[in-house]
Design a protein around this motif. Structure first.
Motif, PDB file in Angstrom:
ATOM      1  N   ASP A  24       3.779   5.477  -5.216  1.00  0.00           N
ATOM      2  CA  ASP A  24       4.718   4.847  -4.974  1.00  0.00           C
ATOM      3  C   ASP A  24       4.403   3.266  -4.802  1.00  0.00           C
ATOM      4  N   ARG A  26       2.107   1.590  -3.077  1.00  0.00           N
ATOM      5  CA  ARG A  26       1.307   1.094  -1.933  1.00  0.00           C
ATOM      6  C   ARG A  26      -0.210   1.097  -2.215  1.00  0.00           C
ATOM      7  N   THR A  27      -0.970   0.260  -1.701  1.00  0.00           N
ATOM      8  CA  THR A  27      -2.318   0.179  -1.736  1.00  0.00           C
ATOM      9  C   THR A  27      -2.873   0.255  -0.267  1.00  0.00           C
ATOM     10  N   GLU A  48      -3.190  -0.948   5.027  1.00  0.00           N
ATOM     11  CA  GLU A  48      -2.269  -1.333   3.743  1.00  0.00           C
ATOM     12  C   GLU A  48      -2.196  -2.565   3.527  1.00  0.00           C
ATOM     13  N   ILE A  50      -0.717  -5.407   1.125  1.00  0.00           N
ATOM     14  CA  ILE A  50       0.493  -5.788   0.410  1.00  0.00           C
ATOM     15  C   ILE A  50       0.250  -7.164  -0.391  1.00  0.00           C
ATOM     16  N   ARG A  61      -3.074   0.638   9.638  1.00  0.00           N
ATOM     17  CA  ARG A  61      -2.842   1.952   9.704  1.00  0.00           C
ATOM     18  C   ARG A  61      -3.387   3.113  10.319  1.00  0.00           C
ATOM     19  N   GLN A  99       7.458 -10.198   0.500  1.00  0.00           N
ATOM     20  CA  GLN A  99       8.150  -8.697  -0.669  1.00  0.00           C
ATOM     21  C   GLN A  99       9.405  -8.638  -0.430  1.00  0.00           C
TER      22      GLN A  99
END
Length: 134
Positions: A24, A26-27, A48, A50, A61, A99
């Motif tokens: 999806d 996300r990193t 996470e 961004i 997270r 973002q």
């Protein structure tokens, strides 16, 4: 350890700091604590990250479980190279705002493209994935 094909070769990465790119987009960055035969991953102390332009923000997270089928790319983090990066760290609020603006601009571009194609009798299908087709 000799090279083993498939997910068994991930055993060499246990307890290392890894970057995982998900399907999806996300990193995730965290320490690999467990892996199974399906390449399902357990990441510990996960963030996470961004990216927007040359800025990035990290969201804590904690423990993160990732299904193997969602992994696009996985690699070890080199802390020395990471520290020398040209990216600028900003607050979570700032990166989330950037973002959101980037997504709104992308949607506006897609809207204009769809309109231009429609005027020419064509149909625009944005971001189709395999799952969207079936």
């Amino acid at each position: 350890m000799s090279f083993l094909p498939g997910t068994a070769s991930l055993l060499d990465e246990l307890d290392k700091k890894l970057m995982v790119l998900l399907r999806d987009g996300r990193t995730l960055i965290g320490y690999l604590r467990s892996v199974d035969q399906f390449a399902n991953l357990v990441l510990h102390r996960t963030i996470e990250r961004i990216h927007v332009g040359n800025e990035f923000g990290d969201i804590q997270r904690g423990v993160f479980i990732v299904r193997g089928e969602n992994v696009v790319l996985l690699g070890e983090i080199d802390d020395e190279r990471d520290a020398g990066s040209r990216l600028v760290e900003v607050s979570v609020e700032d990166i989330l705002d950037a973002q959101r603006r980037e997504q709104e601009a992308r949607q506006e571009r897609e809207k204009r493209l769809a309109k231009a194609l429609k005027e020419r009798g064509l149909t625009y299908l944005p971001d189709l994935t395999h799952d969207d087709l079936f």
